[in-house]
Design an enzyme around this catalytic site. Structure first.
Site, PDB file in Angstrom:
ATOM      1  N   CYS A  33      34.733  91.305  51.700  1.00 30.90           N
ATOM      2  CA  CYS A  33      33.455  91.648  51.072  1.00 30.90           C
ATOM      3  C   CYS A  33      33.745  92.325  49.742  1.00 30.90           C
ATOM      4  O   CYS A  33      34.700  93.082  49.623  1.00 30.90           O
ATOM      5  CB  CYS A  33      32.665  92.619  51.933  1.00 30.90           C
ATOM      6  SG  CYS A  33      32.145  91.975  53.507  1.00 30.90           S
ATOM      7  N   GLU A  95      21.328  94.124  49.779  1.00 33.10           N
ATOM      8  CA  GLU A  95      22.178  93.423  48.839  1.00 33.10           C
ATOM      9  C   GLU A  95      21.814  91.963  48.661  1.00 33.10           C
ATOM     10  O   GLU A  95      21.297  91.328  49.580  1.00 33.10           O
ATOM     11  CB  GLU A  95      23.643  93.447  49.325  1.00 33.10           C
ATOM     12  CG  GLU A  95      24.222  94.803  49.492  1.00 33.10           C
ATOM     13  CD  GLU A  95      25.660  94.756  49.970  1.00 33.10           C
ATOM     14  OE1 GLU A  95      26.325  95.777  49.788  1.00 33.10           O
ATOM     15  OE2 GLU A  95      26.119  93.737  50.520  1.00 33.10           O
TER      16      GLU A  95
END
Length: 179
Positions: A33, A95
């Site tokens: 990530c 996000e």
């Protein structure tokens, strides 16, 4: 990422986040990530080049995979998703994530500040791990974004990888709003 061995038999790697992570510590999630940094190389919109540069940087940081083992032109940007998740009551995430796929034989030397563990799993093993997480077995916890990716995309993408048609799965125009 592909593990060597039988040709055409693919494994997906996933990692357990380090205990020192602010959000979702010790939770199992996708291979890597990241967020693009505010630097020229990671702000390039064309063909998601900035995002691919960020992924390459973060694969080195989290898993010790050097850039030459994950060439930029080998990443396939597949799509984008917007999600929101609470972590511990104090922290959470909201996000827009770019979803990238790469199939490579690599050596992993994970950074303990980022990664507690890593595993390669087959499709059936991943399904069993999802079942265990749903049942609360073995204390297995999955990140909310990884669960969304698995439930909405991953198995379709896996089919495309096996058929050699991954480019057909690309949808960079849609922002998938998932909860």
């Amino acid at each position: 990422m592909r593990c060597g061995g039988v040709i055409g038999f693919y494994f997906i790697s996933w990692q357990q986040r380090s205990a020192t992570k602010v959000t979702f510590p010790l939770v199992w999630t996708n291979t890597c990530c990241s967020h693009p940094l505010y630097r020229e190389s990671e702000l390039i919109d064309e063909d998601a080049l900035g995002v691919r540069n960020a992924a390459q940087r973060k694969l080195l940081d989290e898993l010790g995979i050097p850039a030459e083992d994950v060439p930029l032109d080998q990443f396939t940007p597949l799509g984008r998703m917007l999600y929101k998740a609470h972590s511990d009551g104090k922290w959470g995430e909201h996000e827009l994530d770019y979803l990238l796929f790469i199939v490579r034989d690599v050596n992993v030397n994970s950074n303990p500040d980022e990664v507690a563990d890593i595993k390669y799993v087959t499709r059936d093993q991943l399904k069993e791990l999802m079942r265990k997480a749903d049942a609360g077995e073995e204390g297995l916890k999955l990140s909310p974004w990884f669960r969304l990716v698995v439930e909405n995309f991953l198995f379709k993408w896996w089919d495309h990888v096996e058929k050699g048609t991954l480019k057909e799965a690309v949808d960079m125009k849609t922002i998938h709003k998932l909860t």
